[in-house]
Design a protein around this motif. Structure first.
Motif, short mmCIF file in Angstrom:
data_model
loop_
_atom_site.label_atom_id
_atom_site.label_comp_id
_atom_site.label_asym_id
_atom_site.label_seq_id
_atom_site.Cartn_x
_atom_site.Cartn_y
_atom_site.Cartn_z
N LEU A 1 -17.77 -24.29 33.83
CA LEU A 1 -18.02 -25.73 33.81
C LEU A 1 -16.77 -26.54 34.13
O LEU A 1 -16.53 -27.58 33.56
CB LEU A 1 -18.54 -26.15 32.42
N GLY A 2 -15.97 -26.07 35.06
CA GLY A 2 -14.77 -26.81 35.45
C GLY A 2 -15.11 -28.16 36.05
O GLY A 2 -16.20 -28.37 36.56
N LYS A 3 -14.17 -29.08 35.98
CA LYS A 3 -14.39 -30.43 36.50
C LYS A 3 -14.10 -30.56 37.99
O LYS A 3 -14.42 -31.56 38.60
CB LYS A 3 -13.51 -31.42 35.73
N GLU A 4 -13.46 -29.54 38.58
CA GLU A 4 -13.14 -29.62 40.00
C GLU A 4 -13.06 -28.21 40.58
O GLU A 4 -12.97 -27.22 39.86
CB GLU A 4 -11.82 -30.35 40.21
N TYR B 1 -16.09 -20.80 44.37
CA TYR B 1 -16.89 -21.64 45.25
C TYR B 1 -16.27 -23.02 45.34
O TYR B 1 -15.69 -23.51 44.36
CB TYR B 1 -18.33 -21.76 44.73
N SER B 2 -16.42 -23.67 46.49
CA SER B 2 -15.91 -25.04 46.68
C SER B 2 -16.80 -26.07 46.00
O SER B 2 -16.35 -27.16 45.68
CB SER B 2 -15.82 -25.36 48.17
N PHE B 3 -18.09 -25.72 45.82
CA PHE B 3 -19.04 -26.60 45.16
C PHE B 3 -19.52 -25.93 43.88
O PHE B 3 -19.49 -24.70 43.77
CB PHE B 3 -20.23 -26.91 46.07
N PHE B 4 -20.01 -26.74 42.93
CA PHE B 4 -20.49 -26.18 41.67
C PHE B 4 -21.77 -25.37 41.92
O PHE B 4 -22.75 -25.89 42.43
CB PHE B 4 -20.76 -27.28 40.64
N PRO B 5 -21.78 -24.07 41.55
CA PRO B 5 -22.94 -23.20 41.79
C PRO B 5 -23.95 -23.28 40.64
O PRO B 5 -23.94 -22.48 39.72
CB PRO B 5 -22.31 -21.81 41.88
N ASP B 6 -24.84 -24.25 40.71
CA ASP B 6 -25.77 -24.50 39.61
C ASP B 6 -27.05 -23.68 39.77
O ASP B 6 -27.45 -23.34 40.88
CB ASP B 6 -26.11 -25.98 39.56
N TYR B 7 -27.70 -23.42 38.67
CA TYR B 7 -28.96 -22.67 38.61
C TYR B 7 -28.90 -21.33 39.34
O TYR B 7 -29.77 -21.04 40.18
CB TYR B 7 -30.14 -23.50 39.13
N ASP C 1 -10.73 -11.33 26.79
CA ASP C 1 -9.38 -10.78 26.92
C ASP C 1 -8.76 -11.04 28.30
O ASP C 1 -7.65 -10.60 28.58
CB ASP C 1 -9.37 -9.28 26.64
N LEU C 2 -9.44 -11.80 29.16
CA LEU C 2 -8.93 -12.10 30.49
C LEU C 2 -8.54 -13.56 30.59
O LEU C 2 -9.20 -14.42 30.01
CB LEU C 2 -9.99 -11.80 31.55
N PRO C 3 -7.49 -13.88 31.35
CA PRO C 3 -7.15 -15.29 31.56
C PRO C 3 -8.15 -15.93 32.51
O PRO C 3 -8.82 -15.25 33.28
CB PRO C 3 -5.76 -15.22 32.18
N GLY C 4 -8.24 -17.25 32.46
CA GLY C 4 -9.07 -17.96 33.41
C GLY C 4 -10.31 -18.57 32.81
O GLY C 4 -10.59 -18.41 31.63
N PRO C 5 -11.08 -19.27 33.65
CA PRO C 5 -12.21 -20.04 33.16
C PRO C 5 -13.38 -19.21 32.63
O PRO C 5 -14.16 -19.72 31.83
CB PRO C 5 -12.63 -20.87 34.37
N CYS C 6 -13.53 -17.98 33.04
CA CYS C 6 -14.66 -17.18 32.53
C CYS C 6 -14.54 -16.96 31.02
O CYS C 6 -15.54 -16.91 30.32
CB CYS C 6 -14.75 -15.85 33.26
N ALA C 7 -13.31 -16.84 30.51
CA ALA C 7 -13.11 -16.62 29.08
C ALA C 7 -13.25 -17.91 28.28
O ALA C 7 -13.59 -17.87 27.11
CB ALA C 7 -11.73 -16.01 28.84
N ALA C 8 -13.01 -19.04 28.92
CA ALA C 8 -12.93 -20.30 28.19
C ALA C 8 -14.18 -21.17 28.31
O ALA C 8 -14.49 -21.92 27.40
CB ALA C 8 -11.72 -21.09 28.68
N GLU C 9 -14.87 -21.09 29.40
CA GLU C 9 -15.96 -22.03 29.66
C GLU C 9 -17.31 -21.47 29.22
O GLU C 9 -17.54 -20.28 29.23
CB GLU C 9 -16.03 -22.35 31.16
N GLN C 10 -18.22 -22.37 28.86
CA GLN C 10 -19.58 -22.00 28.51
C GLN C 10 -20.55 -22.67 29.48
O GLN C 10 -20.35 -23.82 29.85
CB GLN C 10 -19.91 -22.43 27.09
N SER C 11 -21.57 -21.99 29.88
CA SER C 11 -22.62 -22.55 30.72
C SER C 11 -23.87 -21.71 30.54
O SER C 11 -23.90 -20.82 29.70
CB SER C 11 -22.17 -22.58 32.18
N ASP C 12 -24.86 -21.97 31.35
CA ASP C 12 -26.15 -21.28 31.25
C ASP C 12 -26.06 -19.86 31.79
O ASP C 12 -26.01 -19.66 32.99
CB ASP C 12 -27.21 -22.05 32.01
#
Length: 126
Positions: free
Chosen positions: A44-47, A73-79, A14-25
């Protein structure tokens, strides 16, 4: 079984933004000191800015309400790996520039007290 399986994005649906739309681990931890559940999931944004979505259950019942946060974050926060301590929630990451080039590790601390209350949270990163 009480519920599930559920898409982790449903917590933010129910919120706008990437948390509602993107899937990741997604990862989930139990804070036994507060009887709460903590869910983390990078988008999982591209930038940049990349996001770490963090949700803290409002009670000990993970099928109920959640307090939701998004940290940029400026860099992708993986794992992401979350640790529960009395003074904060700590997360470590492998950071990737452009989502693909390893740029080192990072640790961040989130204000546990305000997150348990459902109010605006901050992070400190090194």
């Amino acid at each position: 079984m009480i519920a599930g399986p559920l898409a982790t994005s449903s917590i933010w649906s129910d919120l706008p933004g990437p948390c509602a739309a993107e899937q990741s681990d997604a990862t989930i931890r139990y804070d036994q000191l507060a009887d709460r559940w903590i869910l983390t999931r990078p988008t999982l944004g591209k930038e940049a800015p990349y996001q770490l979505c963090v949700a803290v259950s409002a009670t000990g019942d993970p099928t109920g309400a959640w307090y939701r946060y998004s940290f940029p974050y400026s860099f992708f926060p993986d794992y992401p790996k979350l640790a529960v301590w009395p003074d904060a929630y700590y997360t470590t990451f492998n950071m990737f520039a452009g989502g693909t080039t390893f740029s080192g590790g990072r640790v961040c601390a989130y204000d546990r007290t305000v997150m348990l209350a459902g109010t605006a949270a901050t992070q400190q990163c090194k």
